[in-house]
Write a protein that holds these residues in place. Structure first.
Motif, short mmCIF file in Angstrom:
data_model
loop_
_atom_site.label_atom_id
_atom_site.label_comp_id
_atom_site.label_asym_id
_atom_site.label_seq_id
_atom_site.Cartn_x
_atom_site.Cartn_y
_atom_site.Cartn_z
N GLU A 117 0.83 -1.21 0.00
CA GLU A 117 0.00 0.00 0.00
C GLU A 117 0.86 1.26 0.00
OE1 GLU A 117 -3.65 2.06 2.52
OE2 GLU A 117 -2.41 0.51 3.45
N GLN A 118 1.98 1.24 0.73
CA GLN A 118 2.82 2.43 0.81
C GLN A 118 3.50 2.76 -0.51
OE1 GLN A 118 2.91 -0.24 2.81
NE2 GLN A 118 5.00 -0.75 3.48
N ASP A 119 3.47 1.84 -1.46
CA ASP A 119 4.04 2.12 -2.79
C ASP A 119 3.11 3.00 -3.63
OD1 ASP A 119 6.36 0.56 -2.41
OD2 ASP A 119 5.25 -1.26 -2.89
N LEU A 120 1.84 3.12 -3.21
CA LEU A 120 0.88 3.93 -3.96
C LEU A 120 1.00 5.38 -3.54
CD1 LEU A 120 -2.28 1.65 -3.63
CD2 LEU A 120 -0.70 1.77 -5.56
N PRO A 121 0.85 6.31 -4.47
CA PRO A 121 0.90 7.73 -4.10
C PRO A 121 -0.32 8.12 -3.27
CG PRO A 121 0.28 7.47 -6.40
CD PRO A 121 0.66 6.11 -5.91
#
Length: 273
Positions: A117-121
């Motif tokens: 999830e943290q890879d998404l902006p």
């Protein structure tokens, strides 16, 4: 995000936003079903496709909003699903809680992009990207149909979003050139030409420019002819409303208020310095 459906909706929003920053109109769908035969069908959480250089690219995204890391078995199931749908389908796996040992290696081995999830902006980053795409000049953009002169940051020598404008005493605010060469020829007459540069304004940037210009009822000078020998321009006076109607392929509705937009632009310009 409380459930899998809301996580899927957020991922859908992220990809819909990123893929269409420049008005590409790529359709991103949710819960797309692929029927292989009478008895065999598969559902993909997020799916999109687009054509580039005559080649169709197809992408399937699996979203897992579990309260524990995803194991290898789920990655293998997703791999088998997209293989059954078609060999050319590219897989992306997104897990809120990450992955168990070995799961990422399995995905990598089968060509699946493994994301957390943290890879998404974030929403703020997406909005920032949209505003930058709409307002900040970019290299290699073609005028559709206009070319304009942008102000460069003195330290970075990169555009900061400001346009070259005429003095306040002029009847029009800024020039838009039909010809890149005419814009470059005029630039040579300006005393601060080293602080300026000519850029193309494609339709998605024209839309962004007009979103601001309409708020101000901005008078604009269209430049059709080359500058005269002394550098003077023959300006055809018009306004943002006329350009919106006559030159934008899909005219926009006049915005109701400008404060939020101007605050975002000011913040982005400060951050780039």
């Amino acid at each position: 995000m409380k459930d899998g459906a809301s996580f899927e909706s957020y991922v859908h929003f992220v990809y819909q936003s990123i893929l269409n920053l420049r008005g590409e109109r790529i359709q991103v769908s949710k819960n797309t079903k692929f029927r292989i035969s009478e008895r065999e069908s598969y559902e993909i959480d997020i799916y999109y496709e687009f054509l580039h250089a005559g080649v169709r690219h197809r992408v399937a995204i699996e979203c897992k909003d579990w309260n524990k890391p995803v194991d290898q078995g789920q990655v293998l199931l997703f791999h088998q699903k997209i293989k059954n749908i078609g060999d050319e389908l590219v897989g992306v796996f997104i897990s809120r809680k990450g992955y168990q040992s070995g799961a990422i290696e399995v995905g990598d081995r089968h060509g699946i992009l493994m994301l957390k999830e943290q890879d998404l902006p974030t929403l703020g980053q997406l909005l920032g990207q949209r505003i930058l795409a709409a307002f900040i000049p970019e290299e290699n953009c073609m005028g559709e149909p206009f070319w304009y002169i942008a102000v460069l940051d003195k330290r970075e020598q990169a555009p900061d979003g400001d346009f070259y404008a005429f003095p306040e005493s002029f009847p029009v605010k800024l020039p838009l050139f039909i010809s890149k060469k005419h814009a470059e020829d005029y630039l040579e007459f300006l005393p601060n030409k080293n602080e300026l540069k000519v850029y193309g304004m494609p339709q998605y940037k024209l839309r962004g420019f007009l979103a601001s210009a309409l708020l101000r009822n901005m008078p604009i000078g269209l430049v059709i002819d080359p500058p005269e020998a002394d550098g003077k321009l023959l300006l055809h006076a018009t306004d943002a409303e006329s350009i919106n109607r006559d030159f934008l392929m899909e005219p926009i509705i006049r915005p109701a208020a400008s404060k939020g937009l101007h605050r975002w632009l000011a913040m982005l310009r400060r951050n780039r310095r």
